[in-house]
Scaffold this active site. Structure first.
Site, short mmCIF file in Angstrom:
data_model
loop_
_atom_site.label_atom_id
_atom_site.label_comp_id
_atom_site.label_asym_id
_atom_site.label_seq_id
_atom_site.Cartn_x
_atom_site.Cartn_y
_atom_site.Cartn_z
N GLY A 29 0.82 -1.22 0.00
CA GLY A 29 0.00 0.00 0.00
C GLY A 29 0.85 1.26 0.00
O GLY A 29 2.08 1.19 0.01
N SER A 30 0.16 2.41 -0.01
CA SER A 30 0.88 3.67 -0.13
C SER A 30 1.62 4.03 1.16
O SER A 30 2.67 4.68 1.11
CB SER A 30 -0.10 4.79 -0.51
OG SER A 30 -1.16 4.85 0.42
N THR A 31 1.10 3.61 2.32
CA THR A 31 1.81 3.89 3.58
C THR A 31 3.07 3.03 3.66
O THR A 31 4.16 3.51 4.01
CB THR A 31 0.89 3.62 4.79
OG1 THR A 31 -0.41 4.16 4.52
CG2 THR A 31 1.44 4.25 6.06
N ASP A 84 -6.88 -0.48 6.25
CA ASP A 84 -7.97 0.37 5.75
C ASP A 84 -8.82 0.90 6.89
O ASP A 84 -9.38 1.99 6.80
CB ASP A 84 -8.82 -0.43 4.76
CG ASP A 84 -7.98 -0.89 3.58
OD1 ASP A 84 -7.43 -0.03 2.88
OD2 ASP A 84 -7.83 -2.12 3.39
N GLY A 95 -6.94 -5.17 2.89
CA GLY A 95 -7.22 -5.77 1.59
C GLY A 95 -7.66 -4.78 0.54
O GLY A 95 -7.99 -5.17 -0.57
N GLY A 97 -5.84 -3.06 -1.08
CA GLY A 97 -4.88 -3.25 -2.17
C GLY A 97 -4.86 -4.67 -2.70
O GLY A 97 -3.97 -5.03 -3.47
N GLU A 103 -0.70 -10.94 3.17
CA GLU A 103 -0.54 -10.11 4.37
C GLU A 103 -0.92 -10.91 5.62
O GLU A 103 -0.24 -10.84 6.64
CB GLU A 103 -1.41 -8.86 4.25
CG GLU A 103 -0.90 -7.89 3.18
CD GLU A 103 -1.80 -6.72 2.90
OE1 GLU A 103 -1.31 -5.73 2.31
OE2 GLU A 103 -3.00 -6.76 3.24
C1 5RP Z 1 -3.42 -3.79 1.04
C2 5RP Z 1 -3.77 -3.26 2.37
C3 5RP Z 1 -3.26 -1.90 2.73
O1 5RP Z 1 -2.54 -1.99 3.90
C4 5RP Z 1 -4.44 -0.97 2.92
O2 5RP Z 1 -5.23 -0.97 1.75
C5 5RP Z 1 -3.98 0.45 3.23
O3 5RP Z 1 -3.41 1.04 2.12
P1 5RP Z 1 -2.82 2.51 2.12
O4 5RP Z 1 -1.59 2.48 2.98
O5 5RP Z 1 -2.51 2.77 0.66
O6 5RP Z 1 -3.86 3.45 2.65
O7 5RP Z 1 -4.42 -3.88 3.17
O8 5RP Z 1 -4.05 -5.01 0.78
#
Ligand code: 5RP
Length: 217
Positions: A29-31, A84, A95, A97, A103
């Site tokens: 994910g972006s974080t 999320d 999920g 992403g 994960e």
């Molecule tokens: C991917 C995930 C991510 O951790 C979740 O979607 C958060 O994403 P972001 O850091 O881009 O907000 O569960 O499957």
């Protein structure tokens, strides 16, 4: 401060949990992308990473970080991943992403799960974010009907998305998840379900919340 900056602050704080020479579990994910970039600034500090997605694997490799097979790595000391939604008991929806299965495997294989989020992900009760469920393609409609009967939520096929494992995602809308452990357990029993994006049976151990200040829960 923009949300992306809050994510960056949370990700950089997670570097405090790193120990030299360790193998780190890395989410998606972006974080997490900010976390990978922070790892990349200290090459050689870790032995390598176990990655939860092709997306994270590519980014890790672009920084010269070795990506290892979990079967070789064994139990991990640390897993860092985003979410999320996060409730006050550190139970998560993940999920968004589509990387939930790998994960969840890595979370289970790790002694410490450090979750990095921005403050917008904190909720009193999980369910506003549609709950991702990874399903075997032939079971898509069956699983959708079972989820509707079991939860009353509305499953929506995430059209055009195939997971790294070759499966599909159903996003379940309109849930109020008052007992996340019970719902995770129940949905796990439906034939054709690979993984439910509820991380309640194995919640995070530490949650780092990025905002105008950093909170560690
Ligand atoms: C991917 C995930 C991510 O951790 C979740 O979607 C958060 O994403 P972001 O850091 O881009 O907000 O569960 O499957």
């Amino acid at each position: 401060m923009p949300q992306n900056e809050h994510k960056r602050l949370a990700a950089e704080k997670a570097m405090d949990y790193l120990e030299d020479g360790m193998i780190v579990g890395v989410g998606t994910g972006s974080t997490v992308a900010w976390f990978i970039d922070a790892l990349g600034r200290e090459p050689g500090r870790i032995k390598g990473a176990v990655s939860s997605s092709e997306q994270s694997t590519q980014r890790l490799k672009s920084h010269g970080i070795e990506v290892l097979d979990l079967n070789y790595a064994g139990t991990l000391s640390l897993y860092v991943d985003g979410a999320d939604e996060c409730d006050p008991h550190k139970r998560l929806i993940k999920g968004g992403g589509a990387a939930l299965t790998r994960e969840k495997i890595i979370a289970q294989a790790s002694r410490q799960f450090v979750c990095i989020i921005d403050a917008s992900k904190q909720v009193p009760v999980l369910g506003k974010f549609p709950l991702p469920v990874e399903v075997i393609p032939m079971a898509r409609s069956l699983v959708a009907r079972e989820i509707l009967t079991l939860t009353g939520g509305q499953p929506v096929w995430r059209d055009g998305v195939t997971t790294d494992n070759g499966n599909l995602i159903l996003d379940v809308h309109n849930l109020t998840i008052t007992d996340p452990v019970a719902m995770e357990t129940a949905l796990n029993q439906i034939p054709g379900v690979v993984t439910v994006g509820l991380f309640a049976r194995r919640p995070a151990d530490v949650v780092i919340v990025g905002g105008d200040t950093i909170q560690v829960l």
